[in-house]
Design a protein around this motif. Structure first.
Motif: not given
Length: 204
Positions: A67-72, A78-90, A95-99, A138-143
């Motif tokens: 799931d974390d990998l899928a969100m990454f 997203v245009s302008g978001v590289g791997p290091k920025a994506g890693l920083a956001v996660l 993953a849950d809070e970002l969603r 919601f289901e992922k958070k429940l799980g």
């Protein structure tokens, strides 16, 4: 393409973990959640990986769950978001809070990530909102929590389920209850509808 690595933790730094896989040491850049879970040297660890191939280097990014990998993958799309920025956001949100931040238009929460400004946060929301679904989130958070048991114990009312969901996301119980009441739920609204309305109010 390397889909995952399973090996022994050889070293952990502030930004990466080194895994010994069959005598080969792989340096894997990772979010804070994985680094915290890596434990001490000598522990066995499995990480799901994304491999970035550049002209001057091959870089591995690692995550505890698919799931974390899928969100990454969504983030770096997203245009302008590289791997290091994506890693920083996660690292900052998970993953849950970002969603939920994306689905509730909470750009301020995303912009708290070091190196991610308000414009980038808005772009993340704009480009990811149609790719995410509140029911699925919601289901992922429940799980990943005891929320379903708590809701059942409380009688399972839609209002109570929405409050419990917000508490499970890290909001205070008073703040969660206030937001749900502000959403003015009626008998025809299910927990998902109430939660969505409450999250939108909390974004402001």
């Amino acid at each position: 393409m390397i889909a995952f690595l399973r090996g022994t933790v050889e070293d952990v730094t502030e930004t990466s973990v080194v895994l010994d896989v069959g005598g080969v040491g792989y340096e894997v850049l990772a979010p804070g959640q994985l680094l915290s879970a890596a434990g001490g040297i000598g522990r066995e660890l499995k990480v799901y990986t994304y491999m970035q191939v550049r002209e001057d280097a091959v870089v591995l990014f690692g995550f505890l769950t698919r799931d974390d990998l899928a969100m990454f993958r969504l983030l770096i799309g997203v245009s302008g978001v590289g791997p290091k920025a994506g890693l920083a956001v996660l690292s900052a949100l998970g993953a849950d809070e970002l969603r939920f931040a994306v689905l509730s238009d909470d750009a301020k929460r995303i912009a708290r990530t070091p190196g991610v400004g308000a414009k980038t946060a808005q772009k993340i929301i704009l480009e990811l909102k149609d790719k995410l679904d509140l029911e699925d989130a919601f289901e992922k958070k429940l799980g990943s929590s005891d929320l379903s048991d708590a809701a059942e114990a409380s009688g399972g009312s839609a209002v109570q389920e929405a409050v419990e969901a917000l508490v499970a996301l890290g909001y205070g119980s008073t703040e969660a209850l206030r937001a749900v009441k502000a959403a003015k739920p009626d008998d025809d609204m299910d927990a998902e509808t109430i939660l969505k309305a409450a999250l939108k109010r909390m974004a402001f």
